[in-house]
Design a protein around this motif. Structure first.
Motif, PDB file in Angstrom:
ATOM      1  N   LEU A  51       0.866  -1.166   0.000  1.00  0.00           N
ATOM      2  CA  LEU A  51       0.000   0.000   0.000  1.00  0.00           C
ATOM      3  C   LEU A  51       0.906   1.221   0.000  1.00  0.00           C
ATOM      4  O   LEU A  51       1.784   1.354   0.855  1.00  0.00           O
ATOM      5  N   SER A  52       0.727   2.090  -0.962  1.00  0.00           N
ATOM      6  CA  SER A  52       1.543   3.294  -1.063  1.00  0.00           C
ATOM      7  C   SER A  52       1.003   4.351  -0.109  1.00  0.00           C
ATOM      8  O   SER A  52      -0.174   4.710  -0.168  1.00  0.00           O
ATOM      9  N   THR A  53       1.850   4.846   0.793  1.00  0.00           N
ATOM     10  CA  THR A  53       1.465   5.897   1.734  1.00  0.00           C
ATOM     11  C   THR A  53       2.445   7.054   1.621  1.00  0.00           C
ATOM     12  O   THR A  53       3.485   6.933   0.975  1.00  0.00           O
ATOM     13  N   SER A  54       2.149   8.152   2.280  1.00  0.00           N
ATOM     14  CA  SER A  54       3.053   9.304   2.257  1.00  0.00           C
ATOM     15  C   SER A  54       4.373   9.001   2.961  1.00  0.00           C
ATOM     16  O   SER A  54       5.355   9.695   2.749  1.00  0.00           O
ATOM     17  N   HIS A  55       4.408   7.949   3.772  1.00  0.00           N
ATOM     18  CA  HIS A  55       5.637   7.546   4.469  1.00  0.00           C
ATOM     19  C   HIS A  55       6.359   6.401   3.770  1.00  0.00           C
ATOM     20  O   HIS A  55       7.329   5.874   4.292  1.00  0.00           O
ATOM     21  N   GLY A  56       5.859   6.003   2.623  1.00  0.00           N
ATOM     22  CA  GLY A  56       6.471   4.914   1.869  1.00  0.00           C
ATOM     23  C   GLY A  56       5.552   3.715   1.780  1.00  0.00           C
ATOM     24  O   GLY A  56       4.468   3.698   2.369  1.00  0.00           O
ATOM     25  N   PRO A  57       5.975   2.685   1.060  1.00  0.00           N
ATOM     26  CA  PRO A  57       5.132   1.498   0.876  1.00  0.00           C
ATOM     27  C   PRO A  57       5.044   0.652   2.141  1.00  0.00           C
ATOM     28  O   PRO A  57       6.006   0.555   2.901  1.00  0.00           O
ATOM     29  N   ILE A  58       3.867   0.053   2.355  1.00  0.00           N
ATOM     30  CA  ILE A  58       3.637  -0.832   3.498  1.00  0.00           C
ATOM     31  C   ILE A  58       3.236  -2.195   2.949  1.00  0.00           C
ATOM     32  O   ILE A  58       2.255  -2.311   2.211  1.00  0.00           O
ATOM     33  N   MET A  59       3.995  -3.232   3.307  1.00  0.00           N
ATOM     34  CA  MET A  59       3.717  -4.588   2.843  1.00  0.00           C
ATOM     35  C   MET A  59       2.541  -5.172   3.620  1.00  0.00           C
ATOM     36  O   MET A  59       2.466  -5.032   4.840  1.00  0.00           O
ATOM     37  N   GLY A  60       1.615  -5.806   2.887  1.00  0.00           N
ATOM     38  CA  GLY A  60       0.473  -6.411   3.542  1.00  0.00           C
ATOM     39  C   GLY A  60      -0.367  -7.217   2.574  1.00  0.00           C
ATOM     40  O   GLY A  60       0.120  -7.687   1.551  1.00  0.00           O
ATOM     41  N   VAL A  61      -1.632  -7.362   2.925  1.00  0.00           N
ATOM     42  CA  VAL A  61      -2.564  -8.156   2.126  1.00  0.00           C
ATOM     43  C   VAL A  61      -3.817  -7.326   1.841  1.00  0.00           C
ATOM     44  O   VAL A  61      -4.369  -6.695   2.741  1.00  0.00           O
ATOM     45  N   LEU A  62      -4.235  -7.325   0.580  1.00  0.00           N
ATOM     46  CA  LEU A  62      -5.484  -6.700   0.160  1.00  0.00           C
ATOM     47  C   LEU A  62      -6.536  -7.801   0.122  1.00  0.00           C
ATOM     48  O   LEU A  62      -6.355  -8.830  -0.534  1.00  0.00           O
ATOM     49  N   TYR A  63      -7.617  -7.603   0.863  1.00  0.00           N
ATOM     50  CA  TYR A  63      -8.705  -8.576   0.929  1.00  0.00           C
ATOM     51  C   TYR A  63      -9.912  -8.030   0.187  1.00  0.00           C
ATOM     52  O   TYR A  63     -10.302  -6.874   0.387  1.00  0.00           O
ATOM     53  N   ILE A  64     -10.537  -8.868  -0.625  1.00  0.00           N
ATOM     54  CA  ILE A  64     -11.775  -8.501  -1.300  1.00  0.00           C
ATOM     55  C   ILE A  64     -12.830  -9.525  -0.875  1.00  0.00           C
ATOM     56  O   ILE A  64     -12.665 -10.729  -1.108  1.00  0.00           O
ATOM     57  N   SER A  65     -13.865  -9.031  -0.231  1.00  0.00           N
ATOM     58  CA  SER A  65     -14.925  -9.924   0.246  1.00  0.00           C
ATOM     59  C   SER A  65     -16.234  -9.571  -0.445  1.00  0.00           C
ATOM     60  O   SER A  65     -16.288  -8.673  -1.280  1.00  0.00           O
TER      61      SER A  65
END
Length: 94
Positions: A51-65
């Motif tokens: 996820l791109s943020t103003s503090h840099g990218p954050i590694m994670g998981v995108l969930y679609i339900s």
């Protein structure tokens, strides 16, 4: 966009992410434990991403339900509170 100090570090982060999901019982179980879900809500798809943020990218998981799109970081993200204290917490968006 740079997502890690090196390709090896990025790959190791992805391996750690997969290991965590397996240990916790799969993406569906992690999703339902992490987010408030409706009784009949079903996870359709989960994607490892940044996820791109103003503090840099954050590694994670995108969930679609069937009811929402949500993101949760793999590890706590550090931040400074209004009273200048360093804290960290899991980054969640839905």
């Amino acid at each position: 966009m740079k997502t890690g100090p090196s390709i090896a570090d990025t790959a190791m982060g992805r391996i750690a992410q997969i290991s965590k999901v397996i240990a916790e019982g799969g993406y569906d179980k992690v999703f339902h434990q992490t987010f408030e879900c409706l009784p009949d809500e079903k996870l359709k798809k989960a994607y490892a991403c940044y996820l791109s943020t103003s503090h840099g990218p954050i590694m994670g998981v995108l969930y679609i339900s069937t009811a929402k799109i949500a993101f949760c970081s793999d590890s706590p993200v550090a931040y400074v509170t209004e009273d200048n204290k360093n804290q960290s917490s899991i980054y969640k968006v839905w």
